[in-house]
Design a protein around this motif. Structure first.
Motif, mmCIF file in Angstrom:
data_model
loop_
_atom_site.group_PDB
_atom_site.id
_atom_site.type_symbol
_atom_site.label_atom_id
_atom_site.label_comp_id
_atom_site.label_asym_id
_atom_site.label_seq_id
_atom_site.Cartn_x
_atom_site.Cartn_y
_atom_site.Cartn_z
ATOM 1 N N ALA A 111 33.463 42.863 51.681
ATOM 2 C CA ALA A 111 32.328 42.063 51.245
ATOM 3 C C ALA A 111 32.098 40.870 52.164
ATOM 4 O O ALA A 111 30.954 40.569 52.553
ATOM 5 N N ILE A 112 33.164 40.181 52.527
ATOM 6 C CA ILE A 112 33.045 39.022 53.421
ATOM 7 C C ILE A 112 32.428 39.434 54.753
ATOM 8 O O ILE A 112 31.516 38.786 55.269
ATOM 9 N N ALA A 113 32.929 40.538 55.312
ATOM 10 C CA ALA A 113 32.452 40.990 56.621
ATOM 11 C C ALA A 113 30.991 41.426 56.579
ATOM 12 O O ALA A 113 30.339 41.485 57.625
ATOM 13 N N HIS A 114 30.479 41.715 55.379
ATOM 14 C CA HIS A 114 29.070 42.093 55.239
ATOM 15 C C HIS A 114 28.234 40.960 54.658
ATOM 16 O O HIS A 114 27.121 41.189 54.179
ATOM 17 N N GLY A 115 28.782 39.744 54.705
ATOM 18 C CA GLY A 115 27.970 38.568 54.441
ATOM 19 C C GLY A 115 28.186 37.860 53.132
ATOM 20 O O GLY A 115 27.618 36.782 52.924
ATOM 21 N N THR A 116 28.968 38.425 52.206
ATOM 22 C CA THR A 116 29.100 37.811 50.892
ATOM 23 C C THR A 116 29.790 36.451 50.977
ATOM 24 O O THR A 116 30.877 36.326 51.537
ATOM 25 N N ARG A 117 29.150 35.482 50.391
ATOM 26 C CA ARG A 117 29.621 34.102 50.419
ATOM 27 C C ARG A 117 30.541 33.775 49.250
ATOM 28 O O ARG A 117 31.460 32.960 49.373
ATOM 29 N N ALA A 118 30.272 34.420 48.112
ATOM 30 C CA ALA A 118 31.029 34.151 46.888
ATOM 31 C C ALA A 118 30.872 35.339 45.966
ATOM 32 O O ALA A 118 29.935 36.137 46.095
ATOM 33 N N MET A 119 31.792 35.455 45.002
ATOM 34 C CA MET A 119 31.673 36.530 44.029
ATOM 35 C C MET A 119 32.221 36.082 42.673
ATOM 36 O O MET A 119 33.115 35.238 42.593
ATOM 37 N N ARG A 120 31.651 36.674 41.623
ATOM 38 C CA ARG A 120 32.217 36.569 40.280
ATOM 39 C C ARG A 120 32.888 37.903 39.994
ATOM 40 O O ARG A 120 32.219 38.925 39.830
ATOM 41 N N ALA A 121 34.220 37.877 39.973
ATOM 42 C CA ALA A 121 35.012 39.100 39.861
ATOM 43 C C ALA A 121 35.538 39.249 38.436
ATOM 44 O O ALA A 121 36.264 38.383 37.939
ATOM 45 N N HIS A 122 35.181 40.347 37.793
ATOM 46 C CA HIS A 122 35.657 40.651 36.448
ATOM 47 C C HIS A 122 36.990 41.387 36.557
ATOM 48 O O HIS A 122 37.088 42.417 37.222
ATOM 49 N N ALA A 123 38.024 40.846 35.900
ATOM 50 C CA ALA A 123 39.350 41.455 35.926
ATOM 51 C C ALA A 123 39.735 41.839 34.502
ATOM 52 O O ALA A 123 39.689 41.010 33.588
ATOM 53 N N ASP A 124 40.117 43.107 34.313
ATOM 54 C CA ASP A 124 40.430 43.605 32.976
ATOM 55 C C ASP A 124 41.632 42.888 32.373
ATOM 56 O O ASP A 124 42.666 42.709 33.037
ATOM 57 N N VAL A 125 41.483 42.502 31.114
ATOM 58 C CA VAL A 125 42.570 41.901 30.336
ATOM 59 C C VAL A 125 42.695 42.717 29.055
ATOM 60 O O VAL A 125 41.761 42.809 28.270
ATOM 61 N N ALA A 126 43.856 43.356 28.865
ATOM 62 C CA ALA A 126 44.103 44.210 27.706
ATOM 63 C C ALA A 126 45.592 44.462 27.616
ATOM 64 O O ALA A 126 46.309 44.341 28.620
ATOM 65 N N PRO A 127 46.073 44.825 26.429
ATOM 66 C CA PRO A 127 47.509 45.126 26.318
ATOM 67 C C PRO A 127 47.981 46.174 27.319
ATOM 68 O O PRO A 127 49.096 46.075 27.842
ATOM 69 N N VAL A 128 47.143 47.166 27.635
ATOM 70 C CA VAL A 128 47.558 48.207 28.562
ATOM 71 C C VAL A 128 47.686 47.685 29.991
ATOM 72 O O VAL A 128 48.437 48.236 30.797
ATOM 73 N N HIS A 129 46.959 46.612 30.308
ATOM 74 C CA HIS A 129 46.997 46.040 31.661
ATOM 75 C C HIS A 129 47.743 44.719 31.723
ATOM 76 O O HIS A 129 48.158 44.294 32.816
#
Length: 398
Positions: A111-129
């Motif tokens: 993403a950085i190499a293709h220009g992305t300056r920032a991101m909002r990254a969703h990370a799974d939170v659950a008992p299995v993870h």
């Protein structure tokens, strides 16, 4: 935003979206002057050679913890529902050998190499993870803090109040590296709108964190949730700090009903994020932004158990948004880029990058004749500039 490695740098022969070619002087990571009359002693130069400069885009919705980027090909299971997709994702990830940090980092680099300056990254939170997703994404983000700004959402992918132990994990995640509280279909998945929203707004009140809710529910059920989220946002004084991602129910609206809902969202300060994917209705971004609604865009899943598609490029995503919304005119095409650049920056609370004096020197240099042409052709950036420093060329980090 990271401070430039050099105090001053001059970018020569830069073509801006208004058609002018000018020199840009950068000082301490900010645009200091256009066509400066003089230069600081020893000021280095970078020749843009007439390339088009555009503000660096922002990925406002991406799942880097799920990606298989850089790994072996993943064959996806047939699915018939959201629940099927979620269960298939859990099964697939149990077989991954690379860590979250490794996989997320590989996609961040792309993403950085293709220009992305920032991101909002969703990370799974659950008992299995557990909290492995939040911790792995935070580690990958911290390793790239001079190249990319990252907000992490503690996302209850397998359910929030319906999945015992998840609310406690989401609370823990807010002190383990997460920045944003995530939700998922309060009615359609959790089956308890009051319970989920009570938890989300309650935790936001205690922590001061913003909220971002995946809302796939459609029709009257979806609009009921949009209306209740808007009401609670105003009641809690959280205008500008609540986001509905996907919001397919809004995308289905037309005419007066769309106008009323857009006014409700604008008045309550609830933002929307679209991923312009092929599986859902296209969000009417032009109507929404004209009504004062903040709209941003994101990649969603990239090469994960949900989808074989995606490349982490928000220039490509601007193209997809234009295609899905039927953009034809120069103004319509440019507006789609505005969603991925200015809309995303506003959503994440970043200073605008407009190539004006005083703005962050965060931009991409493209082989394109104009902004509309860039949206259509989606070129790989010849250079990615962050804080006045060239950090990638031709799709590769340097």
């Amino acid at each position: 935003m990271a401070t430039a490695a050099r105090a001053h740098v001059l970018f020569t022969a830069v073509r801006t979206a208004d058609g002018h070619t000018r020199d840009l002087l950068v000082s301490d990571g900010l645009i200091a002057a256009h066509d400066p009359a003089g230069l600081p002693d020893g000021c280095p130069t970078v020749d843009a050679a007439g390339a088009l400069a555009l503000p660096s885009p922002v990925d406002a919705h991406i799942h880097v913890d799920k990606t298989t980027w850089g790994q072996e090909w993943l064959s996806r299971e047939p699915t018939a529902s959201l629940r099927d997709l979620i269960e298939a994702d859990v099964r697939a990830r149990s077989r991954f050998t690379a860590s979250v940090e490794e996989r997320a980092g590989a996609l961040m680099d792309q993403a950085i190499a293709h220009g992305t300056r920032a991101m909002r990254a969703h990370a799974d939170v659950a008992p299995v993870h557990g909290l492995a997703g939040v911790q792995g994404v935070r580690a990958a983000a911290d390793a790239r803090k001079d190249l990319l700004d990252v907000q992490i959402v503690a996302f209850p992918q397998v359910g929030l109040v319906c999945e015992p132990g998840t609310t406690e994990l989401v609370e823990e995640a807010m002190s383990a590296g997460a920045d944003v509280i995530g939700g998922l279909d309060p009615i359609g998945y959790d089956g308890d709108m009051e319970g989920q929203l009570n938890f989300l707004f309650g935790l936001a009140g205690r922590t001061g964190a913003p909220i971002d809710i995946h809302l796939h529910d459609r029709g009257a059920t979806g609009i009921r949730q949009v209306t209740e989220v808007a009401r609670r946002t105003v009641e809690a004084g959280m205008q500008g700090r609540v986001t509905l991602s996907h919001a397919f129910a809004v995308s289905e609206l037309t005419g007066d009903e769309l106008a009323r809902t857009a006014a409700l969202l604008a008045d309550s300060g609830v933002s929307l994020v679209t991923c312009a994917g092929g599986g859902g209705p296209a969000m009417p971004t032009a109507r929404l932004t004209a009504s004062g609604v903040l709209v941003a865009a994101g990649s969603d899943g990239v090469r994960d158990a949900w989808t074989p598609f995606g490349d982490g490029s928000m220039i490509t995503r601007a193209h997809l948004l234009a295609y899905r919304t039927g953009a034809r005119t120069d103004a319509q095409l440019a507006a789609c880029y505005e969603v991925v650049a200015r809309g995303g920056a506003d959503l994440l609370g970043l200073p605008a990058s407009r190539l004006e004096v005083g703005d962050p020197a965060d931009f991409v240099l493209l082989a394109a004749g104009s902004l509309p042409e860039a949206v259509v052709d989606r070129p790989v950036p010849a250079a990615v500039v962050r804080g006045g420093r060239v950090i990638a060329r031709d799709g590769r980090l340097i």
